[in-house]
Design an enzyme around this catalytic site. Sequence first.
Site, PDB file in Angstrom:
ATOM      1  N   ASN A  85       0.856  -1.180   0.000  1.00  0.00           N
ATOM      2  CA  ASN A  85       0.000   0.000   0.000  1.00  0.00           C
ATOM      3  C   ASN A  85       0.896   1.236   0.000  1.00  0.00           C
ATOM      4  OD1 ASN A  85      -2.974   0.879   0.498  1.00  0.00           O
ATOM      5  ND2 ASN A  85      -1.771   2.170   1.876  1.00  0.00           N
ATOM      6  N   GLU A 115      -1.025   1.300  -4.841  1.00  0.00           N
ATOM      7  CA  GLU A 115      -1.120   2.613  -5.494  1.00  0.00           C
ATOM      8  C   GLU A 115       0.037   2.851  -6.463  1.00  0.00           C
ATOM      9  OE1 GLU A 115      -1.831   2.029  -2.355  1.00  0.00           O
ATOM     10  OE2 GLU A 115      -3.827   2.870  -1.996  1.00  0.00           O
ATOM     11  N   ASP A 159      -4.398  22.074   8.936  1.00  0.00           N
ATOM     12  CA  ASP A 159      -4.913  21.148   7.929  1.00  0.00           C
ATOM     13  C   ASP A 159      -5.508  21.883   6.731  1.00  0.00           C
ATOM     14  OD1 ASP A 159      -5.610  18.684   6.737  1.00  0.00           O
ATOM     15  OD2 ASP A 159      -5.894  17.802   8.704  1.00  0.00           O
TER      16      ASP A 159
END
Length: 439
Positions: free
Chosen positions: A140, A203, A252
């Site tokens: 991953n 990915e 963020d």
Amino acid sequence: MSLREFLEECRRRGEVVEETGRVSAVLEAARLLARYDGGPVVILRDVDDKNIPVASGICGSRDRVYRALGVDKDTYYVAVRDAIRSPLEPKIVEEAPIKELELGYKLSSLPVLKYYELDGGPYITGGVVIARDVDEGYQNASIHRLMVAGEDRLLIRMVPRHLYAMYRKAERKGEELRVAIVIGVHPAILFAASCSPPLGVDELWVANKLLRGKLTVTRSPELELLVPSEAEILIEGVIKPGERGLEGPFMDITETYDEVREQPVIRVLKIYARRSPIYHAILPAGSEHKLLMGMPKEASIWEAVSYVVPKVKAVRLTPGGFNWLHAVVSIEKQWDGDGKNAILAAFTGHPSLKHVVVVGHQVDVDNPVEVEKAIALNVQGDEDLVIISGCRGSSLDPSSLKKGVTCKVGVDATPPLQPHKANNSKLSPHYRCVAGHED
Ligand code: MN
């Protein structure tokens, strides 16, 4: 396919600015990056005399992301869907630039930036974390913010997705999870690592499909994880079961600070690099951060809406919604009610989506004034709104009273199939423009 080649191409197009003066990794570098946000790629030549240039804003414009993927704004959605549906295994090579140097680096050798005053520390923001499932062997790759918490310690923010599931599985078995972090990779790899293919799909295979088979990977020296062979910097490390530390605060995507949480710890084993490595820093809450998070979701919204409406022209997660909470979807309407179905589908395509406006296919989704005109001329508030309370939404939405639970609102601003009665005789130019009626 390397970051270097991509930067070279950007340079030829005049899309790179270089800053040669010395800047501090603490706040100063980030302030300089913010000045260029949304514009060119910025290269800071001298951050604290570390002798490693810092590149930022690589995926900071839509056009650069499209170019990196070899698509345009119309072919983009299908290319991403196909890469996720039929990923392609990259070729494994033994000799690789990433293994050129083992510099005996410590984390403190890297120009890791502290971006904002209240951030919990310096953060690696452009790192792709690669891990292998302890049972099933699939890999991953995903991007995580990594807070430096000592010479050989990183705190990794893991939202409960794939890496988290793999880590918890290892932890339950009392095993450590081995990770390779690559920094300075081709934007297609960053993009693929930001997509959400099903668990078990690597990915890097998605990236290789997007790069039309031109990605090569190599085994990392100690842990033998398959990593992009032309990455600039490689950190090998392990996450030990049960070890946690306090991560955050961190600015963020919504330009608000995320809270402090207990998060897993990565023990750094070794750091490798290419000769004269480039360090990639993503400015938190900057356009590169927003586009990398948002653009893959536009593709998944497009796919979800395509299941219910035959012609979806464009999907935008808009800048005013931080490229995350608000979408505009333009469709070619064929039935009354298509607009409402598109609303429902859009919410399934991106679970963090909070508000969506669906418009006719002639409306430019990048033009907020046109979108507003479509709302002005086509919406009756008692008929054209879809309000669904108590949905799972974004944990970043500060207005939700119960964290992660939110009310979703869809606005059907598509023109009616038959022109409004009042407008039958004399359609205004705006109505023609936004409604798409030629009659
Ligand atoms: Mn995954």
